[in-house]
Design a protein around this motif. Sequence first.
Motif, mmCIF file in Angstrom:
data_model
loop_
_atom_site.group_PDB
_atom_site.id
_atom_site.type_symbol
_atom_site.label_atom_id
_atom_site.label_comp_id
_atom_site.label_asym_id
_atom_site.label_seq_id
_atom_site.Cartn_x
_atom_site.Cartn_y
_atom_site.Cartn_z
ATOM 1 N N VAL A 36 0.827 -1.202 0.000
ATOM 2 C CA VAL A 36 0.000 0.000 0.000
ATOM 3 C C VAL A 36 0.864 1.256 0.000
ATOM 4 C CG1 VAL A 36 -1.744 1.282 1.289
ATOM 5 C CG2 VAL A 36 -1.915 -1.198 1.089
ATOM 6 N N ALA A 40 0.837 4.152 -2.783
ATOM 7 C CA ALA A 40 0.557 5.538 -2.404
ATOM 8 C C ALA A 40 1.622 6.482 -2.952
ATOM 9 C CB ALA A 40 0.471 5.650 -0.884
ATOM 10 N N ASN A 180 -4.895 5.800 0.011
ATOM 11 C CA ASN A 180 -3.773 4.866 0.108
ATOM 12 C C ASN A 180 -2.708 5.396 1.061
ATOM 13 O OD1 ASN A 180 -3.586 2.338 -1.934
ATOM 14 N ND2 ASN A 180 -4.916 3.915 -2.800
ATOM 15 N N SER A 217 -2.505 -3.452 -7.975
ATOM 16 C CA SER A 217 -3.017 -2.228 -7.350
ATOM 17 C C SER A 217 -3.135 -1.078 -8.343
ATOM 18 C CB SER A 217 -2.121 -1.807 -6.182
ATOM 19 O OG SER A 217 -2.358 -2.602 -5.053
#
Length: 282
Positions: A36, A40, A180, A217
Amino acid sequence: MRGLLLLGAIASVATSAPLIRWAAPAPAMTVAAGRVCLAALVLFALAPGAPRQWVRLPPRERGLVVVAGVLLGTHFGVWITSMYFTSTAASVALVAMNPIFAALFGLGLGDRVGGREWAGIGIAAVGCALLAGGDWDEGGAALIGDALALRGAATAAAYLVVGRRLRAGLPLTSYLAMVNGVAGVGLLVAAAIASAPVFGLDGDVYAAIAISALVPSLIGHTLLNAAVRRTPTHLVALAILGEPVGASLLTWGFFAERPPAHAAIGGGIILGGIAIGFVGRR
């Protein structure tokens, strides 16, 4: 062209579970936080104005962004952890139940759940019971994974429901960068509490985490958003049900993890219930 776009999206998101298996020597919280946080960073690079946009949001909407980020981080944390306890087939089938939770949560917002949706929920519940019953026979630890995967489905649904409450004028990339970012910080805190190492791991682990941030993602979810704009939503929803199948086959092929019979049967019933109740739902 639309078919290739959708196929690329599903192929990308289907790699998520096998990549988690590849990174599995590392603790689940390490994998979740790394994935994550990397996603981000890329999103903030694509939307450098996101921090300023967040500051300019009304207090209520800033709060909703934080809530959405916490839910997203919880989703990744519990779902990735579930794969350390149960089979890939069981985990991805159960986490695919998020449309069911979204419908149930929607009741609290005044949405109507029709007879078709209730039928789908009932069928999926039967599949869930068959899957959990088989895991009970094979060992109680797998039930922990099942429960975590269901919680992953519920938090994913709640994340989407909260996202609906935000104003439509917020650019998608900026919103994704914000949530995120919040999710990544939360997962780093969770990793620290769990004493999950972030540094000093094998190169293969970092490679798996980096690819999971890039392919499922970023590429997969971006292609899905593009597909929704060009393809009827019900076809996109139907295609997404191919993710658990693709993930199970990839994990079987690369890691020799053959899906247990009860997981294949129960998972198939779950996906059938979702298809009957929610594909084509407006």
